[in-house]
Scaffold this motif. Structure first.
Motif, mmCIF file in Angstrom:
data_model
loop_
_atom_site.group_PDB
_atom_site.id
_atom_site.type_symbol
_atom_site.label_atom_id
_atom_site.label_comp_id
_atom_site.label_asym_id
_atom_site.label_seq_id
_atom_site.Cartn_x
_atom_site.Cartn_y
_atom_site.Cartn_z
ATOM 1 N N HIS A 96 -21.884 -19.013 5.061
ATOM 2 C CA HIS A 96 -21.497 -19.118 3.647
ATOM 3 C C HIS A 96 -21.469 -20.577 3.212
ATOM 4 O O HIS A 96 -21.924 -20.927 2.111
ATOM 5 N N GLN A 129 -25.030 -21.820 2.815
ATOM 6 C CA GLN A 129 -25.747 -21.233 1.685
ATOM 7 C C GLN A 129 -25.156 -21.572 0.328
ATOM 8 O O GLN A 129 -25.740 -21.211 -0.700
ATOM 9 N N ASN A 130 -24.034 -22.240 0.304
ATOM 10 C CA ASN A 130 -23.392 -22.549 -0.982
ATOM 11 C C ASN A 130 -23.034 -24.027 -1.080
ATOM 12 O O ASN A 130 -21.850 -24.401 -1.105
ATOM 13 N N CYS A 176 -26.647 -28.160 -5.749
ATOM 14 C CA CYS A 176 -27.944 -27.607 -5.335
ATOM 15 C C CYS A 176 -29.077 -28.612 -5.554
ATOM 16 O O CYS A 176 -30.070 -28.608 -4.819
ATOM 17 N N GLU A 203 -32.681 -9.392 -4.373
ATOM 18 C CA GLU A 203 -31.367 -9.231 -5.001
ATOM 19 C C GLU A 203 -31.179 -7.878 -5.680
ATOM 20 O O GLU A 203 -30.067 -7.553 -6.097
ATOM 21 N N LEU A 221 -27.183 -8.387 -1.723
ATOM 22 C CA LEU A 221 -26.526 -9.474 -2.430
ATOM 23 C C LEU A 221 -27.336 -10.758 -2.261
ATOM 24 O O LEU A 221 -28.007 -10.947 -1.242
ATOM 25 N N PRO A 222 -27.294 -11.661 -3.256
ATOM 26 C CA PRO A 222 -28.012 -12.941 -3.129
ATOM 27 C C PRO A 222 -27.517 -13.714 -1.911
ATOM 28 O O PRO A 222 -26.350 -13.606 -1.526
ATOM 29 N N SER A 273 -27.077 -16.797 -1.860
ATOM 30 C CA SER A 273 -26.253 -17.914 -2.317
ATOM 31 C C SER A 273 -25.688 -17.624 -3.694
ATOM 32 O O SER A 273 -26.329 -16.954 -4.518
ATOM 33 N N ASP A 274 -24.487 -18.139 -3.920
ATOM 34 C CA ASP A 274 -23.883 -18.059 -5.254
ATOM 35 C C ASP A 274 -24.122 -19.329 -6.054
ATOM 36 O O ASP A 274 -23.913 -19.358 -7.258
ATOM 37 N N THR A 275 -24.571 -20.392 -5.371
ATOM 38 C CA THR A 275 -24.667 -21.692 -6.040
ATOM 39 C C THR A 275 -26.056 -22.312 -5.986
ATOM 40 O O THR A 275 -26.321 -23.251 -6.733
ATOM 41 N N THR A 329 -30.138 -21.254 -5.667
ATOM 42 C CA THR A 329 -31.315 -20.395 -5.502
ATOM 43 C C THR A 329 -32.590 -21.069 -6.010
ATOM 44 O O THR A 329 -33.673 -20.491 -5.940
ATOM 45 N N GLN A 334 -26.012 -4.467 -2.257
ATOM 46 C CA GLN A 334 -25.567 -4.401 -3.633
ATOM 47 C C GLN A 334 -24.727 -3.132 -3.819
ATOM 48 O O GLN A 334 -24.903 -2.152 -3.081
#
Length: 591
Positions: A213, A216-217, A221, A273, A277-278, A280-282, A284, A353
């Motif tokens: 996590h 990936q975040n 970015c 997606e 789930l993606p 990354s949240d921050t 892409t 998802q």
């Protein structure tokens, strides 16, 4: 993070103390009631009036005392909670807690147990325990196959009585093997380490997931170092998921955020997606100040990764490598730490998802998927004759029967339930007809959708998602490791148990990962070749293993003598490829 860790541990300790105190207070209350009511029940009617008021008065005083003690504990625990949130514990709070527990409730209180962890077995103990389990299996593989050969030979040259005797030995021997494995399994539970295995499994998996996590975040970015991976490899679903996992492992090893390019994905035009789930949240966005194909250099912001078949130069951290900083814990916990490690990347990648999860849950409920259940994957169509041999349903069911026979030695099995997945629509009806004593779960329409011509449709994707999900959630897996679907289900299975390394039977290959580095074993016993095709071993010889024949022998190359051939499987163990991965010091070891 350290302050947060300390706060969490203090809160956990507070909860434990509260539970202990509540139990003790309840115990005193029950004892008080018993002492009060016993004389009333045993005394004559004439004596009751003389002392009942006195005893009721004593009861009220005792209850009042318990109330005061309860208030005392509530005050202490409230203050502990407040102080824990600030990362500090006042000394007077601790003293008052000690006084209450020791002097008033007579409960010894040792601060040294505040942060006490569940102790576990040594790594060597766990490794040897699993080695004994596999040794019993390999011993029976050898004896069984030798007796079968003798039986076939005797059928032509000896009287029927010999074949019958051999069959009796086979049946009795199988029963002996099952009893030994059951006893060993029960012994491992009786030793008192099961709680440690569960706790350690969760803690180690949680650590890896938090590292992923974090990777990936990134905070920014636009400045993050990135690794771009194109999902659309020209192969089936299992192969594409393994391609994505290979990219993720490369990202972890190079400490780069993985950007998964899944536009117009063959299995879903909407991309990754739409199903999962993606990652990354921050971050892409694949853009950056500069870009290069693999390998680039540390300063290159964006590196594009080829498929593993085209990777050059090949880094040392490809599967089946495991990270040095976690290796001792992984080897102590799991019978195949190489698969456990890959499973952790699958765990992060394959987060469904909500719509996908709902579809799987509804399908599971509709088909009445319940444990115990054995998962079977029968791969046919384009694989048979090219990558794999044909295996009849009878071969699979032999191992299904073995599993349930062994289970019934420990518990009653109401229904012998089997989830059957295949790309051949004829397999499920055949199994139901041949084995009416089993309850088969599955869907012929999924098999039809798995055909090459319809493989990349929405219904086919739902079918393969469902098959892999159910296979992974089975109690035991019977399949062929030549199949990507089978290996993927096995990898996911490792994330659902502390150690699922023995919850399978492959009819062909040993486990492998496409594009992997060398899979080696180390000889732990010497061996002098005495049969045609065998090779000799010395203790410490490194062997490049090509496969297990499931007859007591494995095939490989002795790297010292350069000889290729068969050697007794029990005389060698896996040689783990332990590599220096990044240690992710930014992520605390304990949450």
């Amino acid at each position: 993070m350290k302050q947060q860790t300390k706060m969490t541990m203090n809160l956990r300790s507070s909860n434990k103390i509260l539970v202990q105190a509540a139990i003790i207070l309840f115990f005193f209350w029950v004892v008080a009631l018993i002492l009060l009511t016993r004389p009333l029940l045993n005394s004559p009617q004439s004596d009751i009036s003389s002392d009942v008021l006195q005893r009721l008065s004593n009861a009220v005083n005792e209850l009042e005392s318990l109330k005061v003690r309860n208030q005392e504990l509530q005050w202490i625990l409230t203050n502990i909670s407040h102080e824990a949130q600030s990362g500090k514990l006042k000394e007077d709070v601790v003293k008052r807690l000690r006084s209450t527990l020791e002097d008033k409730i007579r409960l010894p209180f040792d601060l040294s147990n505040f942060d006490k962890k569940i102790s576990g077995p040594s790594k060597n103990y766990e490794v040897r325990r699993r080695q004994i389990y596999r040794g019993i299996q390999e011993f029976w593989y050898f004896v069984e196959q030798e007796l079968i050969k003798l039986k076939k030979k005797g059928h032509d040259q000896n009287p029927p009585e010999l074949a019958s005797l051999i069959q009796d030995i086979l049946s009795s021997g199988k029963e002996h093997e099952m009893v030994l494995l059951n006893d060993l399994q029960e012994l491992s539970s009786m030793e008192g380490h099961d709680e440690w295995r569960i706790t350690e499994s969760r803690a180690l998996s949680d650590l890896v997931q938090r590292r992923l996590h974090y990777l990936q975040n990134p905070v920014d970015c636009t400045k993050a170092r990135k690794l771009v991976c194109n999902l659309n490899k020209s192969c089936g679903y299992g192969c594409q998921i393994h391609h994505a996992a290979y990219c993720f492992i490369m990202a972890y090893a190079t400490k780069r955020t993985l950007i998964l390019n899944s536009k117009k994905w063959r299995y879903h035009r909407g991309g990754w997606e739409k199903v999962f789930l993606p990652l990354s949240d921050t971050c892409t966005d694949p853009s950056g100040l500069d870009r290069s194909n693999w390998p680039g250099n540390n300063e290159t912001q964006v590196i594009e990764l080829p498929i593993v078949d085209m990777l050059s130069p090949r880094p040392p951290f490809l599967p089946l490598a495991i990270p040095r900083d976690l290796s001792d814990r992984m080897i102590g916990l799991h019978g195949d730490p190489q698969v456990w490690w890959i499973g952790q990347f699958m765990k992060y990648l394959l987060r469904y998802q909500p719509d996908t999860q709902k579809m799987l849950d509804q399908a599971k409920e509709k088909m009445n998927f319940k444990n115990p259940v054995v998962g079977i994957h029968v791969r046919r169509t384009d694989k048979v004759g090219t990558e794999a041999a044909f295996h009849s349903i009878d071969e699979y069911m032999l191992h299904v029967a073995d599993y349930f026979n062994k289970l019934e030695m420990r518990e009653k099995v109401e229904v012998r339930r089997v989830y059957l997945a295949s790309d051949d629509p004829s397999v499920l009806p055949e199994a139901k007809k041949k084995y009416p004593e089993y309850e088969f779960l599955g869907d012929v329409s999924i098999a039809k959708g798995a055909a090459v011509a319809t493989r990349y449709t929405d219904s086919s994707l739902r079918g393969i998602l469902l098959d892999i999900h159910m296979l992974a959630h089975s109690d035991h897996l019977v399949c062929t490791f030549s199949s990507q679907v089978c290996r993927l289900a096995y990898e996911i299975m490792q994330t659902l148990h502390p150690d699922a390394s023995n919850k399978f039977k492959s009819l062909d290959d040993i486990y492998y990962y496409g594009g992997q580095g060398p899979h080696q074993q180390t000889a732990i016993y010497s061996h002098k070749a005495f049969r045609p095709g065998e090779i000799s071993l010395q203790v410490g010889d490194v062997l490049g293993i090509a496969g297990n024949h499931w007859d007591g022998y494995s095939k490989g190359v002795n790297e010292r003598t350069k000889q290729s051939g068969l050697y007794p499987s029990f005389k060698a163990v896996d040689k783990y490829n332990i590599i220096d991965f990044p240690v992710y010091s930014e992520v605390a070891v304990a949450a």
